[in-house]
Design a protein around this motif. Structure first.
Motif, PDB file in Angstrom:
ATOM      1  N   ALA A 159      10.506   4.550  -1.818  1.00  0.00           N
ATOM      2  CA  ALA A 159       9.170   3.953  -1.671  1.00  0.00           C
ATOM      3  C   ALA A 159       8.286   4.870  -0.829  1.00  0.00           C
ATOM      4  O   ALA A 159       7.789   4.475   0.220  1.00  0.00           O
ATOM      5  N   ALA A 160       8.111   6.106  -1.302  1.00  0.00           N
ATOM      6  CA  ALA A 160       7.346   7.074  -0.519  1.00  0.00           C
ATOM      7  C   ALA A 160       5.856   7.073  -0.857  1.00  0.00           C
ATOM      8  O   ALA A 160       5.034   7.495  -0.050  1.00  0.00           O
ATOM      9  N   MET A 161       5.500   6.606  -2.051  1.00  0.00           N
ATOM     10  CA  MET A 161       4.095   6.680  -2.499  1.00  0.00           C
ATOM     11  C   MET A 161       3.512   5.289  -2.703  1.00  0.00           C
ATOM     12  O   MET A 161       3.998   4.533  -3.554  1.00  0.00           O
ATOM     13  N   PRO A 162       2.487   4.896  -1.959  1.00  0.00           N
ATOM     14  CA  PRO A 162       1.848   5.621  -0.862  1.00  0.00           C
ATOM     15  C   PRO A 162       2.581   5.397   0.459  1.00  0.00           C
ATOM     16  O   PRO A 162       3.468   4.541   0.537  1.00  0.00           O
ATOM     17  N   SER A 163       2.171   6.134   1.489  1.00  0.00           N
ATOM     18  CA  SER A 163       2.796   6.009   2.800  1.00  0.00           C
ATOM     19  C   SER A 163       2.160   4.866   3.592  1.00  0.00           C
ATOM     20  O   SER A 163       1.006   4.966   4.015  1.00  0.00           O
ATOM     21  N   LEU A 164       2.926   3.808   3.802  1.00  0.00           N
ATOM     22  CA  LEU A 164       2.391   2.709   4.614  1.00  0.00           C
ATOM     23  C   LEU A 164       2.331   3.091   6.093  1.00  0.00           C
ATOM     24  O   LEU A 164       1.534   2.522   6.844  1.00  0.00           O
ATOM     25  N   HIS A 165       3.152   4.052   6.516  1.00  0.00           N
ATOM     26  CA  HIS A 165       3.022   4.533   7.892  1.00  0.00           C
ATOM     27  C   HIS A 165       1.606   5.049   8.124  1.00  0.00           C
ATOM     28  O   HIS A 165       0.934   4.687   9.090  1.00  0.00           O
ATOM     29  N   VAL A 212      -3.241   9.185  -0.470  1.00  0.00           N
ATOM     30  CA  VAL A 212      -3.411   8.023  -1.357  1.00  0.00           C
ATOM     31  C   VAL A 212      -3.498   6.742  -0.541  1.00  0.00           C
ATOM     32  O   VAL A 212      -4.301   5.845  -0.846  1.00  0.00           O
ATOM     33  N   ALA A 213      -2.691   6.618   0.507  1.00  0.00           N
ATOM     34  CA  ALA A 213      -2.732   5.429   1.360  1.00  0.00           C
ATOM     35  C   ALA A 213      -4.106   5.274   2.008  1.00  0.00           C
ATOM     36  O   ALA A 213      -4.665   4.169   2.064  1.00  0.00           O
ATOM     37  N   ILE A 214      -4.671   6.366   2.496  1.00  0.00           N
ATOM     38  CA  ILE A 214      -6.003   6.315   3.102  1.00  0.00           C
ATOM     39  C   ILE A 214      -7.053   5.938   2.062  1.00  0.00           C
ATOM     40  O   ILE A 214      -7.951   5.132   2.324  1.00  0.00           O
ATOM     41  N   ALA A 215      -6.933   6.519   0.856  1.00  0.00           N
ATOM     42  CA  ALA A 215      -7.885   6.208  -0.212  1.00  0.00           C
ATOM     43  C   ALA A 215      -7.835   4.732  -0.590  1.00  0.00           C
ATOM     44  O   ALA A 215      -8.864   4.122  -0.908  1.00  0.00           O
ATOM     45  N   LEU A 216      -6.652   4.120  -0.543  1.00  0.00           N
ATOM     46  CA  LEU A 216      -6.526   2.696  -0.844  1.00  0.00           C
ATOM     47  C   LEU A 216      -7.046   1.833   0.301  1.00  0.00           C
ATOM     48  O   LEU A 216      -7.579   0.738   0.078  1.00  0.00           O
ATOM     49  N   ALA A 217      -6.895   2.318   1.540  1.00  0.00           N
ATOM     50  CA  ALA A 217      -7.312   1.530   2.704  1.00  0.00           C
ATOM     51  C   ALA A 217      -8.824   1.458   2.837  1.00  0.00           C
ATOM     52  O   ALA A 217      -9.364   0.438   3.298  1.00  0.00           O
ATOM     53  N   ILE A 218      -9.528   2.501   2.444  1.00  0.00           N
ATOM     54  CA  ILE A 218     -10.984   2.551   2.648  1.00  0.00           C
ATOM     55  C   ILE A 218     -11.713   1.394   1.955  1.00  0.00           C
ATOM     56  O   ILE A 218     -12.496   0.682   2.594  1.00  0.00           O
TER      57      ILE A 218
END
Length: 254
Positions: A159-165, A212-218
């Motif tokens: 479960a590396a993509m995306p990084s929840l960390h 990708v995690a940042i792009a989803l968070a925005i």
């Protein structure tokens, strides 16, 4: 204002809700953990994509970091002990001190976690530590939170993509910056920056995982936490009333 009993009940209710969300997330991770073959294939593809767009090699960066005494040990410790505990502490603080911001942050985090679960299920990805050219610093130094074998533990290691960390760190940093008026609030930027550096040095994530995690968070921040730094409606109304009151007093004086 909530009574003490009502406040305790609200906290327990929220903890229960977060526990249920976390349980559903882990159940989904276990379901997606069956796709080891595609996880390694996706890792090879992603490494090629990063090379094609000119991103620096995570393996080379890790190799340089391993030359610094104690750095890998500190990175492993940060990876294992900061991610979830700090997020939980921030949510608890928001719940008690800033309940208006807590609800928004909670749903933003839940939304990001749900999107990550979809990513983990449909794009299983072997992390760098499982690929040739990287060192699993956790296993090497005896600090692994996963184990040497992908089948060990209850966590889905693909479960590396995306990084929840990275995603959680970015999200809570932005929330805290937006709700605070302190000049020190910008120091929260260090949290996602350090987290991104740590997941690369420990070979737990690639660049794309964090980006990708940042792009989803925005968009989730835009949707759930709009203008949080401006204060509540009551605060704005009180601020807007002051000039009118002052003008009225001046008129009576004249």
């Amino acid at each position: 204002m909530d009574s003490p009993r009502g406040g305790v009940w609200r906290i327990l209710r929220e903890i229960g809700l977060l526990a249920v969300l976390f349980g559903v997330y882990n159940l989904g991770r276990l379901v997606s953990a069956e796709h080891a073959g595609s996880a390694y294939r996706h890792a090879g593809d992603l490494i090629g994509w990063e090379h094609a767009v000119g991103l620096p090699s995570e393996a080379a960066i890790q190799n340089q970091a391993l030359q610094v005494p104690g750095l890998a040990h500190a990175a492993n410790l940060f990876y294992a002990s900061v991610h979830f505990p700090l997020t939980a502490v921030v949510l608890l603080w928001l719940m008690i001190r800033r309940p208006d911001a807590y609800g928004k942050a909670r749903w933003a985090l839940a939304g990001l976690t749900g999107l990550a679960l979809i990513g983990h299920m449909f794009f299983p990805l072997a992390p760098p530590r499982m690929m040739p050219g990287w060192v699993d610093t956790g296993v090497q130094l005896g600090q692994s939170v996963y184990g040497a074998d992908a089948s060990e533990g209850v966590a889905n290691q693909f479960a590396a993509m995306p990084s929840l960390h990275v995603g959680w760190a970015f999200l809570i940093a932005v929330v805290l910056i937006r709700i605070s008026k302190s000049r020190w609030r910008w120091l929260w930027i260090a949290h996602p920056v350090l987290t991104f550096a740590v997941v690369v040095v420990t070979a737990n994530h690639y660049w794309f995982d964090g980006l990708v995690a940042i792009a989803l968070a925005i968009p989730l921040l835009v949707l759930f936490v709009p203008g949080a730094h401006r204060g509540t409606g009551d605060e704005i109304q009180r601020t807007e009333r002051r000039p009118a009151v002052a003008s009225s007093s001046s008129a009576r004086t004249r």
